[in-house]
Motif scaffolding. Structure first.
Motif, PDB file in Angstrom:
ATOM      1  N   TYR A 215       0.822  -1.204   0.000  1.00 52.60           N
ATOM      2  CA  TYR A 215       0.000   0.000   0.000  1.00 52.60           C
ATOM      3  C   TYR A 215       0.862   1.263   0.000  1.00 52.60           C
ATOM      4  O   TYR A 215       1.757   1.430   0.829  1.00 52.60           O
ATOM      5  N   GLY A 216       0.586   2.129  -0.967  1.00 49.79           N
ATOM      6  CA  GLY A 216       1.290   3.402  -1.060  1.00 49.79           C
ATOM      7  C   GLY A 216       2.699   3.310  -1.600  1.00 49.79           C
ATOM      8  O   GLY A 216       3.398   4.330  -1.709  1.00 49.79           O
ATOM      9  N   ALA A 217       3.159   2.092  -1.934  1.00 48.34           N
ATOM     10  CA  ALA A 217       4.550   1.928  -2.383  1.00 48.34           C
ATOM     11  C   ALA A 217       4.675   1.284  -3.758  1.00 48.34           C
ATOM     12  O   ALA A 217       5.478   1.704  -4.576  1.00 48.34           O
ATOM     13  N   GLY A 218       3.890   0.236  -4.020  1.00 48.77           N
ATOM     14  CA  GLY A 218       3.996  -0.431  -5.312  1.00 48.77           C
ATOM     15  C   GLY A 218       3.719  -1.911  -5.216  1.00 48.77           C
ATOM     16  O   GLY A 218       2.791  -2.337  -4.514  1.00 48.77           O
ATOM     17  N   TYR A 219       4.558  -2.703  -5.868  1.00 48.09           N
ATOM     18  CA  TYR A 219       4.350  -4.147  -5.926  1.00 48.09           C
ATOM     19  C   TYR A 219       5.655  -4.879  -5.617  1.00 48.09           C
ATOM     20  O   TYR A 219       6.758  -4.365  -5.860  1.00 48.09           O
ATOM     21  N   ARG A 220       5.507  -6.097  -5.128  1.00 49.04           N
ATOM     22  CA  ARG A 220       6.671  -6.923  -4.788  1.00 49.04           C
ATOM     23  C   ARG A 220       6.375  -8.372  -5.116  1.00 49.04           C
ATOM     24  O   ARG A 220       5.269  -8.867  -4.874  1.00 49.04           O
ATOM     25  N   LEU A 221       7.377  -9.061  -5.674  1.00 51.08           N
ATOM     26  CA  LEU A 221       7.275 -10.504  -5.880  1.00 51.08           C
ATOM     27  C   LEU A 221       7.886 -11.180  -4.664  1.00 51.08           C
ATOM     28  O   LEU A 221       9.081 -11.023  -4.393  1.00 51.08           O
ATOM     29  N   ALA A 222       7.070 -11.899  -3.918  1.00 54.29           N
ATOM     30  CA  ALA A 222       7.519 -12.508  -2.661  1.00 54.29           C
ATOM     31  C   ALA A 222       8.430 -13.689  -2.937  1.00 54.29           C
ATOM     32  O   ALA A 222       8.220 -14.478  -3.861  1.00 54.29           O
ATOM     33  N   VAL A 223       9.469 -13.808  -2.120  1.00 49.97           N
ATOM     34  CA  VAL A 223      10.364 -14.961  -2.164  1.00 49.97           C
ATOM     35  C   VAL A 223       9.977 -15.896  -1.029  1.00 49.97           C
ATOM     36  O   VAL A 223       9.906 -15.469   0.126  1.00 49.97           O
ATOM     37  N   PRO A 224       9.666 -17.173  -1.310  1.00 48.16           N
ATOM     38  CA  PRO A 224       9.274 -18.113  -0.262  1.00 48.16           C
ATOM     39  C   PRO A 224      10.293 -18.164   0.864  1.00 48.16           C
ATOM     40  O   PRO A 224      11.503 -18.025   0.633  1.00 48.16           O
ATOM     41  N   ASN A 225       9.836 -18.356   2.081  1.00 46.97           N
ATOM     42  CA  ASN A 225      10.719 -18.411   3.252  1.00 46.97           C
ATOM     43  C   ASN A 225      11.810 -19.452   3.079  1.00 46.97           C
ATOM     44  O   ASN A 225      11.551 -20.591   2.681  1.00 46.97           O
ATOM     45  N   GLY A 226      13.026 -19.029   3.403  1.00 49.70           N
ATOM     46  CA  GLY A 226      14.139 -19.965   3.361  1.00 49.70           C
ATOM     47  C   GLY A 226      14.702 -20.229   1.987  1.00 49.70           C
ATOM     48  O   GLY A 226      15.638 -20.998   1.823  1.00 49.70           O
ATOM     49  N   GLU A 227      14.139 -19.591   0.962  1.00 49.16           N
ATOM     50  CA  GLU A 227      14.630 -19.817  -0.395  1.00 49.16           C
ATOM     51  C   GLU A 227      15.274 -18.554  -0.929  1.00 49.16           C
ATOM     52  O   GLU A 227      15.056 -17.449  -0.430  1.00 49.16           O
ATOM     53  N   LYS A 228      16.064 -18.722  -1.987  1.00 44.57           N
ATOM     54  CA  LYS A 228      16.702 -17.600  -2.637  1.00 44.57           C
ATOM     55  C   LYS A 228      16.244 -17.522  -4.084  1.00 44.57           C
ATOM     56  O   LYS A 228      15.971 -18.538  -4.719  1.00 44.57           O
ATOM     57  N   ALA A 229      16.175 -16.300  -4.571  1.00 45.25           N
ATOM     58  CA  ALA A 229      15.861 -16.115  -5.983  1.00 45.25           C
ATOM     59  C   ALA A 229      17.126 -16.328  -6.806  1.00 45.25           C
ATOM     60  O   ALA A 229      18.200 -15.876  -6.433  1.00 45.25           O
ATOM     61  N   HIS A 230      16.997 -17.031  -7.915  1.00 44.83           N
ATOM     62  CA  HIS A 230      18.123 -17.260  -8.826  1.00 44.83           C
ATOM     63  C   HIS A 230      17.870 -16.475 -10.098  1.00 44.83           C
ATOM     64  O   HIS A 230      17.105 -16.891 -10.962  1.00 44.83           O
ATOM     65  N   VAL A 231      18.505 -15.289 -10.176  1.00 43.08           N
ATOM     66  CA  VAL A 231      18.246 -14.395 -11.309  1.00 43.08           C
ATOM     67  C   VAL A 231      19.552 -13.935 -11.950  1.00 43.08           C
ATOM     68  O   VAL A 231      19.551 -13.100 -12.803  1.00 43.08           O
TER      69      VAL A 231
END
Length: 231
Positions: A215-231
């Motif tokens: 709210y008031g900031a934008g959007y976020r893609l959540a990363v599941p707990n304990g995991e890392k994004a590989h980008v």
């Protein structure tokens, strides 16, 4: 892949940054050598793209500093200089490639990919992974939990942008700039509408919702707990 781009020309920098982002790269565009040095010390990049002439430094100096520090990240120099001795100087200083201005953006993208393939970098070709969500920019494919997800071109670009910045809040203005580009003639309402459509396809059939509204900031893609994004 992640690119550090040092260029002080505002119009060229803005155009190049946007076009590289449209090709699914993550680009940190800086305007001078001091900013470039700070970024080089703070983060891991797959490729450096340095303009030869910067307000407080030069691409040659940045290249020499990187190599002296043991930084093996591939380096591409951009310059209006076309003399043989200038090209030789750049390469002998430690640059891996050299492009003369003006240049074609498609060729720049191709050379960046070539450098990343042969360089000692952290580049992971053509695959993004956030939890059970996968995207392959080269093949234009998205799956979640192994199930294919069909997206439009714009939805795909938006998802890739969110995945590249997984866990971070991106404002509607940032998404508009990254996905549509400055001067595209669309409004922030278009961003909201596209996010809504993307949610239906990526989150709709699944219990866990990845695309979050802040709210008031934008959007976020959540990363599941304990995991890392590989980008």
């Amino acid at each position: 892949m992640r690119i550090l781009f040092a260029e002080d020309d505002e119009s060229l920098g803005e155009l190049t940054e946007h076009q590289l982002q449209r090709r699914y790269h993550s680009v940190d565009w800086v305007r001078d050598g001091a900013e470039a040095k700070t970024c080089m010390q703070a983060g891991a990049y797959d490729v450096y793209v340095f303009d030869w002439m910067l307000p407080d430094s030069s691409g040659i100096e940045l290249t020499a500093n990187a190599r002296a520090a043991g930084d093996k990240t591939p380096i591409l120099l951009l310059t209006a200089r076309d003399a043989v001795q200038d090209r030789v100087l750049g390469l002998r200083t430690g640059a891996d490639d050299y492009m003369i201005k003006p240049f074609a953006l498609d060729e720049l993208d191709a050379r960046i990919h070539a450098l990343a393939r042969r360089g000692d970098s952290v580049y992971r070709p053509d695959q993004l992974q956030v939890g059970e969500l996968s995207a392959n920019p080269a093949r234009y494919e998205v799956t979640r939990g192994g199930v294919p997800v069909a997206l439009t071109r714009r939805e795909f670009q938006l998802l890739v942008c969110l995945m590249r910045h997984a866990g971070q809040v991106l404002s509607r203005e940032q998404l508009l700039d990254h996905v549509w580009g400055i001067g595209a003639g669309v409004t922030l309402n278009t961003v909201d509408a596209t996010v809504k459509l993307l949610r239906k396809k990526v989150d709709g059939p699944f219990a866990a919702k990845l695309i979050r509204s802040i709210y008031g900031a934008g959007y976020r893609l959540a990363v599941p707990n304990g995991e890392k994004a590989h980008v």
